[in-house]
Design a protein around this motif. Structure first.
Motif, PDB file in Angstrom:
ATOM      1  N   ALA A  11      59.497  -1.777  36.574  1.00 57.30           N
ATOM      2  CA  ALA A  11      57.907  -1.463  36.109  1.00 57.30           C
ATOM      3  C   ALA A  11      57.203  -2.594  35.357  1.00 57.30           C
ATOM      4  CB  ALA A  11      58.229  -0.341  35.399  1.00 57.30           C
ATOM      5  N   PHE A  12      58.135  -3.260  34.390  1.00 56.25           N
ATOM      6  CA  PHE A  12      57.469  -4.257  33.684  1.00 56.25           C
ATOM      7  C   PHE A  12      56.943  -5.338  34.624  1.00 56.25           C
ATOM      8  CE2 PHE A  12      60.033  -3.486  29.293  1.00 56.25           C
ATOM      9  CZ  PHE A  12      59.174  -2.605  29.261  1.00 56.25           C
ATOM     10  N   ARG A  13      57.729  -5.572  35.605  1.00 60.33           N
ATOM     11  CA  ARG A  13      57.298  -6.622  36.348  1.00 60.33           C
ATOM     12  C   ARG A  13      55.896  -6.298  37.178  1.00 60.33           C
ATOM     13  NH1 ARG A  13      59.282 -11.334  38.032  1.00 60.33           N
ATOM     14  NH2 ARG A  13      58.631 -12.044  40.269  1.00 60.33           N
ATOM     15  N   LEU A  14      55.756  -5.032  37.447  1.00 61.40           N
ATOM     16  CA  LEU A  14      54.620  -4.338  38.061  1.00 61.40           C
ATOM     17  C   LEU A  14      53.408  -4.542  37.210  1.00 61.40           C
ATOM     18  CD1 LEU A  14      52.664  -3.023  40.114  1.00 61.40           C
ATOM     19  CD2 LEU A  14      53.826  -0.810  38.967  1.00 61.40           C
ATOM     20  N   VAL A  15      53.482  -4.014  35.681  1.00 61.64           N
ATOM     21  CA  VAL A  15      52.625  -4.078  34.836  1.00 61.64           C
ATOM     22  C   VAL A  15      52.042  -5.749  34.716  1.00 61.64           C
ATOM     23  CG1 VAL A  15      51.970  -3.750  32.541  1.00 61.64           C
ATOM     24  CG2 VAL A  15      53.271  -2.330  33.762  1.00 61.64           C
ATOM     25  N   TYR A  16      53.086  -6.722  34.255  1.00 57.02           N
ATOM     26  CA  TYR A  16      52.541  -7.894  34.223  1.00 57.02           C
ATOM     27  C   TYR A  16      51.854  -8.431  35.344  1.00 57.02           C
ATOM     28  CZ  TYR A  16      54.435  -7.900  29.573  1.00 57.02           C
ATOM     29  OH  TYR A  16      54.534  -7.651  28.177  1.00 57.02           O
ATOM     30  N   MET A  17      52.198  -8.175  36.729  1.00 55.39           N
ATOM     31  CA  MET A  17      51.780  -8.698  37.737  1.00 55.39           C
ATOM     32  C   MET A  17      50.073  -8.110  37.914  1.00 55.39           C
ATOM     33  SD  MET A  17      54.029  -8.491  41.264  1.00 55.39           S
ATOM     34  CE  MET A  17      55.531  -9.606  41.256  1.00 55.39           C
ATOM     35  N   LEU A  18      49.956  -6.821  37.451  1.00 51.75           N
ATOM     36  CA  LEU A  18      48.733  -6.234  37.318  1.00 51.75           C
ATOM     37  C   LEU A  18      47.699  -6.748  36.483  1.00 51.75           C
ATOM     38  CD1 LEU A  18      46.997  -3.678  38.570  1.00 51.75           C
ATOM     39  CD2 LEU A  18      48.039  -2.352  36.832  1.00 51.75           C
ATOM     40  N   CYS A  19      48.247  -6.805  35.267  1.00 51.98           N
ATOM     41  CA  CYS A  19      47.275  -7.282  34.020  1.00 51.98           C
ATOM     42  C   CYS A  19      47.460  -8.588  33.184  1.00 51.98           C
ATOM     43  CB  CYS A  19      47.315  -6.019  33.025  1.00 51.98           C
ATOM     44  SG  CYS A  19      48.545  -6.007  32.199  1.00 51.98           S
ATOM     45  N   ALA A  20      48.740  -9.391  33.596  1.00 49.75           N
ATOM     46  CA  ALA A  20      48.859 -10.636  33.051  1.00 49.75           C
ATOM     47  C   ALA A  20      49.260 -10.329  31.603  1.00 49.75           C
ATOM     48  CB  ALA A  20      47.940 -11.741  33.160  1.00 49.75           C
ATOM     49  N   GLY A  21      49.641  -9.239  31.098  1.00 49.29           N
ATOM     50  CA  GLY A  21      49.749  -8.904  29.593  1.00 49.29           C
ATOM     51  C   GLY A  21      48.577  -8.824  28.730  1.00 49.29           C
ATOM     52  N   THR A  22      47.593  -8.453  29.434  1.00 55.29           N
ATOM     53  CA  THR A  22      46.351  -8.215  28.610  1.00 55.29           C
ATOM     54  C   THR A  22      45.879  -6.824  28.721  1.00 55.29           C
ATOM     55  OG1 THR A  22      44.961  -8.604  30.633  1.00 55.29           O
ATOM     56  CG2 THR A  22      45.714 -10.530  29.289  1.00 55.29           C
ATOM     57  N   GLU A  23      45.591  -6.358  27.550  1.00 55.87           N
ATOM     58  CA  GLU A  23      45.098  -4.624  27.516  1.00 55.87           C
ATOM     59  C   GLU A  23      43.633  -4.851  28.529  1.00 55.87           C
ATOM     60  OE1 GLU A  23      45.805  -6.826  25.118  1.00 55.87           O
ATOM     61  OE2 GLU A  23      46.367  -5.590  23.115  1.00 55.87           O
ATOM     62  N   VAL A  24      42.739  -5.607  28.456  1.00 57.06           N
ATOM     63  CA  VAL A  24      41.689  -5.223  29.200  1.00 57.06           C
ATOM     64  C   VAL A  24      41.971  -4.954  30.668  1.00 57.06           C
ATOM     65  CG1 VAL A  24      41.262  -7.632  29.642  1.00 57.06           C
ATOM     66  CG2 VAL A  24      39.114  -6.147  29.336  1.00 57.06           C
ATOM     67  N   LEU A  25      42.842  -5.461  31.266  1.00 58.58           N
ATOM     68  CA  LEU A  25      43.202  -5.339  32.739  1.00 58.58           C
ATOM     69  C   LEU A  25      43.954  -3.976  33.066  1.00 58.58           C
ATOM     70  CD1 LEU A  25      43.591  -9.039  34.161  1.00 58.58           C
ATOM     71  CD2 LEU A  25      41.459  -7.449  34.203  1.00 58.58           C
ATOM     72  N   LEU A  26      44.325  -3.500  31.840  1.00 57.70           N
ATOM     73  CA  LEU A  26      45.074  -2.009  32.293  1.00 57.70           C
ATOM     74  C   LEU A  26      43.955  -0.861  31.954  1.00 57.70           C
ATOM     75  CD1 LEU A  26      48.583  -1.862  30.335  1.00 57.70           C
ATOM     76  CD2 LEU A  26      48.060  -1.896  32.826  1.00 57.70           C
ATOM     77  N   GLU A  27      42.776  -1.184  31.414  1.00 59.21           N
ATOM     78  CA  GLU A  27      41.855  -0.137  31.287  1.00 59.21           C
ATOM     79  C   GLU A  27      41.558   0.194  32.589  1.00 59.21           C
ATOM     80  OE1 GLU A  27      38.807  -2.016  29.187  1.00 59.21           O
ATOM     81  OE2 GLU A  27      39.951  -2.208  27.292  1.00 59.21           O
ATOM     82  N   GLU A  28      41.081   1.461  32.799  1.00 60.12           N
ATOM     83  CA  GLU A  28      40.638   2.299  33.917  1.00 60.12           C
ATOM     84  C   GLU A  28      41.747   2.151  35.093  1.00 60.12           C
ATOM     85  OE1 GLU A  28      36.659   1.379  35.162  1.00 60.12           O
ATOM     86  OE2 GLU A  28      36.127   0.558  33.152  1.00 60.12           O
TER      87      GLU A  28
END
Length: 505
Positions: free
Chosen positions: A443-460
């Motif tokens: 799951a962490f690997r998915l998150v970091y692929m999705l947003c590169a560890g930035t809050e802004v890319l997790l929004e929406e």
């Protein structure tokens, strides 16, 4: 909600503090750096003196031990001055307080160490410091702290972050050997008779034993080597009652040659180990303790928490350590909270981790340390991060927590789950917890692929388990551009490990 502790302590004044623990068997100087919830030793040196050898018969400190002690203390004075330590304390324990020439020795020692403060602790004070050291690592400890030295065994009750009923007994390993004339059966009888007179132990029956002191640590090290335990780390090593009895009985029955063949313990400790084992057997018999927990944190760490770091004593040690690692080794320590919130619907609620105290805590800690391999070489990042967490210095992480968090990060950096490097986690974790760590790493690997560890890319964006058979990732508006084949593949891998279908919307 995950609290950001990464920047805690950055404004605290940098300082070095030193303690010299002058015991009946050895002397050790430790220098601590800064003010931290997890003490950071930057110098740690021990010398075996056997200052209390012969005390039982003569009432005096050993002349040979005194001569050696004064040499070592003079060296410690020079080191303390060079490192600029403040405070600089020498704490003397049973041998010095009980010997007729103890005060004379202290006067001579003070001449060798004019920059240090000397204290000869009474038995209750010694027990108090040991209890504080155990509570430094285990704030929720509920049981009996037993701190064994060369001249005495301190006992103290701990519960609800407090300690009471402190006392001392003449069951140090050097003194017990001399009183029993090297006869283990006689030593066992002395230990049982002595503990029978400690009335308050009856009130703590059925509670764990927290074992402190070099002679007890030697028992653990022998057992670890004999059983091929995957971590050579005594702190927070746990044994149930049956295992503890078997360990102690083997040591009392083993020859010196058998113990030397096993190794993992200095030879000077091997002569004391059977007597420490007899004390442990007597304690187990007296207290009906269901388990024993070895603590490397004792008098010295208790001194540190009371004299140097009292301002951080209320911090939770595991969260403090995780926050410190995130701030020092990660790219964005503030990401822990958003990461926790984003994955909580799947792990805490969808998979029910909120109802498992261990998994709930590890989930929170894992979110805090999720990016601590970011500056490592990419070819070695997974292995390096795994080992960093498994072997990191810090008082709070249990062996099970180390194995879990290390495995999560190995998965986050895509290490092959069959790698032999992961063997400690395979042995220390149940099958259920092993699989849970693998899934969280994915799951962490998915998150970091999705947003590169930035809050802004997790929004929406949103991840959820739907109808228990679908893992749904919703990407809205401009966030669609952060999706792609890599994200889709990792979502499918995570869904497969959860036994559900992937749905990217």
């Amino acid at each position: 909600m995950v609290e950001n502790t990464a920047q805690r302590g950055t404004a605290r004044q940098s300082r070095r503090a030193a303690i010299v623990d002058l015991g009946s068997n050895s002397v050790r100087m430790v220098v601590y750096e800064g003010v931290a919830r997890n003490p950071v030793p930057i110098f740690n040196e021990k010398a075996t003196l056997r200052l209390g050898a012969g005390l039982e018969a003569t009432g005096l400190l050993s002349e040979e031990g005194i001569e050696r002690a004064l040499e070592v203390l003079a060296r410690y004075q020079v080191i303390g001055q060079a490192m600029g330590v403040q405070p600089f304390d020498v704490l003397a324990t049973a041998a010095v307080r009980d010997a007729r020439n103890g005060a004379e020795f202290v006067r001579a020692a003070q001449m060798r160490m004019p920059g240090a403060r000397f204290r000869v602790l009474n038995g209750e004070e010694e027990a108090d410091y040991s209890a504080t050291g155990v509570l430094c690592a285990l704030p929720a400890a509920d049981g009996i702290v037993a701190d064994i030295g060369g001249g005495s065994l301190e006992l103290i009750r701990v519960r609800d972050g407090a300690y009471f009923d402190a006392g001392t007994t003449p069951l140090g390993v050097i003194r017990l050997r001399e009183r029993s004339e090297d006869d283990l059966e006689k030593a066992a009888a002395i230990a049982r008779k002595t503990l029978a007179d400690v009335a308050w132990l009856e009130d703590a029956k059925g509670k764990p034993l927290y074992l402190v002191g070099g002679a007890f640590r030697a028992l653990a090290r022998l057992h670890m080597a004999r059983t091929d335990y995957p971590l050579n780390m005594v702190h927070l090593f746990c044994l149930n009652r049956q295992e503890a009895v078997e360990m102690a009985e083997w040591i009392t029955g083993a020859s010196r040659k058998q113990m030397e063949k096993i190794g993992n313990v200095p030879r000077k400790r091997m002569v004391d180990a059977p007597f420490a084992a007899q004390v442990l057997l007597a304690l187990l018999d007296k207290t009906d303790a269901p388990e024993v927990i070895f603590s490397a944190e004792g008098l010295r760490e208790g001194w540190y928490m009371r004299e140097v770091a009292a301002c951080v004593a209320d911090e939770e040690p595991m969260e403090a350590l995780a926050g410190e690692m995130a701030g020092r080794l990660g790219r964005n320590a503030s990401f822990a909270g958003p990461l926790h919130a984003w994955l909580a619907p799947v792990f805490l609620f969808g998979l029910g981790w909120k109802d498992d105290a261990f998994l709930s805590l590890q989930f929170r800690l894992a979110c805090m340390v999720s990016d601590i391999g970011s500056y490592d070489h990419p070819q070695y990042r997974a292995e390096q991060t795994y080992r960093r967490l498994l072997y990191c210095h810090g008082v709070g992480f249990s062996h099970e927590s180390r194995a879990f968090l290390a495995l999560v990060l190995a998965g986050r950096y895509d290490m092959d789950r069959e790698s032999p490097v992961l063997e400690p986690s395979r042995r220390l974790l149940s099958k259920e917890y092993y699989e849970a760590a693998i899934r969280l790493g994915q799951a962490f690997r998915l998150v970091y692929m999705l947003c590169a560890g930035t809050e802004v890319l997790l929004e929406e964006t949103h991840l959820a388990l739907k109808d228990e058979d679908q893992l749904v990732l919703n990407l809205h508006g401009s966030r669609l551009r952060s999706g792609g084949n890599a994200v889709s593949r990792q979502l499918s891998r995570l869904a497969e490990s959860l036994g559900v279908e992937a749905d990217l919307r």
